[in-house]
Design an enzyme around this catalytic site. Structure first.
Site, PDB file in Angstrom:
ATOM      1  N   GLN A   1      49.155  20.872 -18.906  1.00  0.00           N
ATOM      2  CA  GLN A   1      48.048  19.922 -18.772  1.00  0.00           C
ATOM      3  C   GLN A   1      46.835  20.604 -18.151  1.00  0.00           C
ATOM      4  OE1 GLN A   1      49.025  16.069 -18.235  1.00  0.00           O
ATOM      5  NE2 GLN A   1      46.896  15.441 -18.216  1.00  0.00           N
ATOM      6  N   PHE A   2      46.000  21.192 -18.998  1.00  0.00           N
ATOM      7  CA  PHE A   2      44.817  21.891 -18.510  1.00  0.00           C
ATOM      8  C   PHE A   2      43.836  20.954 -17.811  1.00  0.00           C
ATOM      9  CE2 PHE A   2      43.229  20.443 -22.571  1.00  0.00           C
ATOM     10  CZ  PHE A   2      41.874  20.212 -22.354  1.00  0.00           C
ATOM     11  N   THR A   3      43.896  19.659 -18.099  1.00  0.00           N
ATOM     12  CA  THR A   3      42.943  18.719 -17.507  1.00  0.00           C
ATOM     13  C   THR A   3      43.117  18.559 -15.996  1.00  0.00           C
ATOM     14  OG1 THR A   3      44.321  16.796 -18.030  1.00  0.00           O
ATOM     15  CG2 THR A   3      42.665  17.445 -19.671  1.00  0.00           C
TER      16      THR A   3
END
Length: 151
Positions: A79-81
């Protein structure tokens, strides 16, 4: 690395309307990696996640880790966010998220090391995933390996 850890009764990951991974009781992890992360961050995160005592014992006290519960498992989702910058304006910036090649390599190392400790399944790095879960508690923790205490 940043991790959002949720204690769950069950969780699953769908890609293209097909369940690709699922667990029953255990941990759902959302894993974000930045370019500054190293193998030391991976080792720290694996040690913390696999030994966190956030499951109840017979006295209803949080004394058990995911390794200690019957059939405990982990669903790990990239989850890069988690590295979104939201201080300026209304559109998040993701410039702090790791380069995809670096992030995928460390994410894979992280999951392989976790698998050596406890059953671990994953989503697909970079895919559009739909995550379903039933929170247990709810219990949600955040770990940032930049905030670890040196030993």
């Amino acid at each position: 690395m940043k991790l959002v850890i949720q204690r769950v009764k069950q969780a699953s990951c769908r890609v293209d309307d097909r369940i690709i991974s699922e667990i029953q009781q255990g941990l759902l992890l959302f894993v974000g990696i930045e370019d500054a992360d190293t193998d030391a961050d991976v080792a720290y995160a694996v040690r913390k996640v696999s030994h966190l005592r956030i499951f109840s014992d017979d006295a209803d006290k949080m004394n058990l880790s995911v390794k200690d519960i019957a059939n405990g498992a982990i669903l790990s989702i990239s989850q890069f966010t988690l590295f979104a910058e939201t201080k300026k304006g209304n559109r998040p910036s993701f410039t702090k998220a790791g380069n995809p090649e670096h992030a995928k390599a460390l994410y894979d190392k992280f999951n392989q090391a976790l698998q050596a400790e406890v059953q671990t399944v994953t989503g697909i790095f970079g895919a559009d995933m739909k995550i379903a879960l039933e929170n247990d508690g709810p219990v949600t923790l955040i770990i940032d390996t930049r905030e670890r205490v040196s030993s």
